[in-house]
Structure formats: structure tokens, C-alpha cells
Design a protein around this motif. Sequence first.
Motif, PDB file in Angstrom:
ATOM      1  N   LEU A  64      16.655  42.933  -2.690  1.00 13.76           N
ATOM      2  CA  LEU A  64      17.510  41.184  -2.049  1.00 13.76           C
ATOM      3  C   LEU A  64      16.252  40.438  -1.122  1.00 13.76           C
ATOM      4  N   PHE A  65      16.122  39.343  -1.417  1.00 11.18           N
ATOM      5  CA  PHE A  65      14.855  38.883  -0.100  1.00 11.18           C
ATOM      6  C   PHE A  65      15.821  37.718   0.469  1.00 11.18           C
ATOM      7  N   TYR A  66      15.601  38.449   1.735  1.00 12.67           N
ATOM      8  CA  TYR A  66      16.436  37.612   3.154  1.00 12.67           C
ATOM      9  C   TYR A  66      15.209  36.922   3.896  1.00 12.67           C
ATOM     10  N   PHE A  67      15.193  35.950   3.955  1.00 15.22           N
ATOM     11  CA  PHE A  67      13.932  34.657   4.336  1.00 15.22           C
ATOM     12  C   PHE A  67      14.643  33.943   5.059  1.00 15.22           C
ATOM     13  N   ALA A  68      15.979  33.392   5.067  1.00 12.11           N
ATOM     14  CA  ALA A  68      16.798  32.836   6.095  1.00 12.11           C
ATOM     15  C   ALA A  68      16.423  32.808   7.373  1.00 12.11           C
ATOM     16  N   PRO A  69      16.351  31.726   8.718  1.00  6.69           N
ATOM     17  CA  PRO A  69      16.526  31.684   9.822  1.00  6.69           C
ATOM     18  C   PRO A  69      18.206  31.862  10.381  1.00  6.69           C
ATOM     19  N   PRO A  70      17.701  32.820  11.702  1.00  4.79           N
ATOM     20  CA  PRO A  70      18.850  32.715  12.151  1.00  4.79           C
ATOM     21  C   PRO A  70      20.025  31.333  12.555  1.00  4.79           C
ATOM     22  N   PRO A  71      20.497  31.532  13.144  1.00  8.87           N
ATOM     23  CA  PRO A  71      21.081  30.148  13.584  1.00  8.87           C
ATOM     24  C   PRO A  71      20.209  29.834  14.446  1.00  8.87           C
ATOM     25  N   ARG A  72      20.596  28.148  15.466  1.00 11.08           N
ATOM     26  CA  ARG A  72      19.613  27.871  16.690  1.00 11.08           C
ATOM     27  C   ARG A  72      19.837  29.230  17.967  1.00 11.08           C
ATOM     28  N   GLU A  73      21.318  28.889  17.525  1.00 10.85           N
ATOM     29  CA  GLU A  73      21.862  29.243  18.861  1.00 10.85           C
ATOM     30  C   GLU A  73      22.351  30.686  19.136  1.00 10.85           C
ATOM     31  N   GLY A  74      22.285  30.994  20.173  1.00 13.71           N
ATOM     32  CA  GLY A  74      22.953  32.564  20.894  1.00 13.71           C
ATOM     33  C   GLY A  74      21.777  33.275  20.626  1.00 13.71           C
ATOM     34  N   GLU A  75      22.698  34.416  20.698  1.00 10.63           N
ATOM     35  CA  GLU A  75      21.907  36.368  20.564  1.00 10.63           C
ATOM     36  C   GLU A  75      21.931  36.933  18.894  1.00 10.63           C
ATOM     37  N   ALA A  76      22.863  36.492  17.800  1.00 11.32           N
ATOM     38  CA  ALA A  76      23.085  37.773  16.837  1.00 11.32           C
ATOM     39  C   ALA A  76      22.822  36.759  15.778  1.00 11.32           C
ATOM     40  N   ASP A  77      22.615  37.266  14.532  1.00 11.76           N
ATOM     41  CA  ASP A  77      22.491  35.931  13.450  1.00 11.76           C
ATOM     42  C   ASP A  77      23.623  36.227  12.426  1.00 11.76           C
ATOM     43  N   THR A  78      24.382  35.978  13.098  1.00 13.10           N
ATOM     44  CA  THR A  78      26.179  35.431  12.163  1.00 13.10           C
ATOM     45  C   THR A  78      25.142  34.870  10.798  1.00 13.10           C
ATOM     46  N   ARG A  79      24.660  34.385  10.622  1.00 14.65           N
ATOM     47  CA  ARG A  79      24.380  33.923   9.463  1.00 14.65           C
ATOM     48  C   ARG A  79      24.330  34.498   8.612  1.00 14.65           C
ATOM     49  N   MET A  80      23.344  36.476   8.936  1.00 10.25           N
ATOM     50  CA  MET A  80      23.539  36.964   8.174  1.00 10.25           C
ATOM     51  C   MET A  80      24.310  37.949   7.726  1.00 10.25           C
ATOM     52  N   GLN A  81      25.160  37.732   8.370  1.00  9.58           N
ATOM     53  CA  GLN A  81      26.237  38.529   8.422  1.00  9.58           C
ATOM     54  C   GLN A  81      27.256  38.208   7.602  1.00  9.58           C
ATOM     55  N   ARG A  82      27.375  37.033   7.581  1.00 10.13           N
ATOM     56  CA  ARG A  82      27.774  36.515   6.132  1.00 10.13           C
ATOM     57  C   ARG A  82      27.721  36.749   5.084  1.00 10.13           C
ATOM     58  N   VAL A  83      26.055  36.504   4.857  1.00 12.39           N
ATOM     59  CA  VAL A  83      25.550  36.673   3.495  1.00 12.39           C
ATOM     60  C   VAL A  83      25.354  38.098   3.373  1.00 12.39           C
ATOM     61  N   LEU A  84      25.640  38.899   4.339  1.00 10.40           N
ATOM     62  CA  LEU A  84      25.766  40.885   4.129  1.00 10.40           C
ATOM     63  C   LEU A  84      27.062  40.621   3.495  1.00 10.40           C
ATOM     64  N   THR A 121      12.519  35.924  25.060  1.00 13.76           N
ATOM     65  CA  THR A 121      13.303  34.650  23.320  1.00 13.76           C
ATOM     66  C   THR A 121      14.622  35.046  23.396  1.00 13.76           C
ATOM     67  N   GLU A 122      15.737  33.936  23.372  1.00 18.66           N
ATOM     68  CA  GLU A 122      17.069  34.202  23.017  1.00 18.66           C
ATOM     69  C   GLU A 122      16.084  34.371  21.527  1.00 18.66           C
ATOM     70  N   ARG A 123      15.510  33.312  20.786  1.00 20.35           N
ATOM     71  CA  ARG A 123      14.739  33.110  19.684  1.00 20.35           C
ATOM     72  C   ARG A 123      14.679  34.544  19.005  1.00 20.35           C
ATOM     73  N   ALA A 124      14.235  35.600  20.042  1.00 21.83           N
ATOM     74  CA  ALA A 124      13.441  36.778  19.068  1.00 21.83           C
ATOM     75  C   ALA A 124      14.716  37.604  19.535  1.00 21.83           C
ATOM     76  N   ARG A 125      15.953  37.646  20.317  1.00 22.42           N
ATOM     77  CA  ARG A 125      16.598  38.488  20.458  1.00 22.42           C
ATOM     78  C   ARG A 125      17.625  38.345  19.304  1.00 22.42           C
ATOM     79  N   ARG A 126      17.572  37.153  18.315  1.00 19.29           N
ATOM     80  CA  ARG A 126      18.150  36.694  17.351  1.00 19.29           C
ATOM     81  C   ARG A 126      17.664  37.617  16.174  1.00 19.29           C
ATOM     82  N   ARG A 127      16.344  37.369  16.094  1.00 22.75           N
ATOM     83  CA  ARG A 127      15.748  38.812  15.160  1.00 22.75           C
ATOM     84  C   ARG A 127      15.764  39.629  14.947  1.00 22.75           C
ATOM     85  N   VAL A 128      15.899  40.116  16.111  1.00 22.88           N
ATOM     86  CA  VAL A 128      16.123  42.055  17.100  1.00 22.88           C
ATOM     87  C   VAL A 128      17.325  42.403  16.298  1.00 22.88           C
ATOM     88  N   ASP A 129      18.375  41.022  16.454  1.00 23.50           N
ATOM     89  CA  ASP A 129      20.176  41.923  15.654  1.00 23.50           C
ATOM     90  C   ASP A 129      19.850  41.854  14.249  1.00 23.50           C
TER      91      ASP A 129
END
Length: 285
Positions: A64-84, A121-129
Motif C-alpha cells: 500500500l502506497f498512500y500519497f493522497a493529501p488530507p482534506p483542505r479543512e480541519g485537523e483530522a485526515d478523514t479521507r485516509m480513515q475512509r480508505v483504511l 498550522t492546521e495543514r500540518a496538524r492534519r498530517r500529524v493525524d
Amino acid sequence: MHSLIIGCGDTGTRVAARAVAAGDRVTGVVRSDASAWRVRAVGAHALQLDLDLDALELPACERLFYFAPPPREGEADTRMQRVLDALPAVPAYAVYISTSGVYGDCGGEWVDEDTPVNAQTERARRRVDAESRMLAYCGHATVLRAPGIYGPNRLPVDRILDGTPILDDAEGGWSNRIHIDDLAAVAWRAGDAHWAHRVYNATDGHPTRLGVYYDTLAGMLGVASPPRISWAEAEQQFSSMRLSFLRESRRISNQRLLDDSGYVFSFADFRAGLDASMRAQAPLD
């Protein structure tokens, strides 16, 4: 083996080409027709999905290679969670490309993987998540923290030709980068091994002041170096996103990556990387 690449853009297509050459079945998940065409051009299967809206029916995979960016808003990567949640089973290998922005501003000090994250930044906090979600899902996953990615058609050529100013180095910080071909090569190697650690700085290990990078590219283009402006002027002229990058300064070590992977960078010197990128650059209109 089956390689599944979520977010198969510029970096992902390069990884897909390596996976195809290695004999893998390869599926690249993309959203646009243009991206699907590029995936198919390297011999991989393109699966077009909107990761936020579509019902996700994803195939099982060994890599599995996950290269998609997180959503543009918020502090959680809900997009990744849907994929996982949609994956049928945990893969044997998993690679996530994150960002060195998770470290925040380090005042120009050297950073390694033991430096605590300090996303500002919110952008970086999404990446930590996202990192946390990936490692919770797959404890043997590899997280690659990448800085600025450059390569063919990923250079600030238009800015330089237009004479767009840059922040004076006396008022700015350090910049770090990796050539896109090196990033793809490191990601592919991580998808074929279980290294000693889970988190790696995927950078060429040679930070510079931003002005050096721009001046070198200007010289290759045969034009004048960009004019310099003060921080006060930058706050009036630059976008809030560009300013957020300029507020953070750090020098990033890649020693752990070198020690654990044995990878030899094709472009450890950004000057060689710029020269190769210019040669491969699509002509300007």
C-alpha cells in the motif's frame, strides 16, 4: 504482488512504473481522467474514485502506497480513515508520504526523527493525524516526511521569469528539498522492506537558504536573480500560505534514512537536480 497506490499523481506514477517493472500488478487510484491516462501509460490499472464522496470498494494488496493529501479543512485526515476502513486486509508493506512541516518552526536548528512534532498550522496538524492513523492501522508502515518536492515542471520558473521577489535570506530561514525521482525511489524501496524504524526524513540532507536555490535556477535560465524584499514587504505581497512556509525554518537530517535503507541519492546536490529537471522540463507556452 499487488501494489495499490492511493493518490497516484506525479510521485505515485513514478512508483507505479517501478512496481510494473518489478512484475507487480499495480492499481493507481486517481480522480481525474488526465491522471488515469498517465497511470495507464506506465502499464498500471487506473481506478477513478472521489475518496471523500464515492463508496470505496478497494482491492486487497500486499503493498500500500498512500500519497493522497488530507482534506483542505480541519485537523483530522478523514479521507485516509475512509480508505483504511475500506481495505479488505492489512498489507504486508505500507508507505505514507507525510511532510516535514510536522516539525513546525525550529529556529534553523537541525532536525532528526527524534525531534518532537510541533505542527503550527492546521495543514500540518492534519498530517500529524494522518501519520498516527496509518501507524495505528499498520504497525509496520513506513512514514516518509518529505520537504519541498522539486523536479521537471515543479520549478518556480514563471516566478523567476516574471521577476517575482523573494524574501531576503537575512530575514528568512532554511529550506529543504528532495527531487521527485529520489522521493519515488525511496518510497518504492520502503514498500519492499521493513526498515528498523517507522519514521524517516525523506530529504536530500543538504538544506540551503532559499535565495541560493532561486539564484542557481535564475542562472540556468540566463536571467537576473529575483529581487529581495523585507519581511514587512513580504507580509503585504505574499499569500497567507506562502507566509506560513516562510515562518518556519529548520535543517533536516536524513542520516537515519541513509543508515537504514542504504539508499544513494541520485540528486543529493540540488544543482544537479535542477539541471536534470530543466532538461526534462516541458517547454513553456
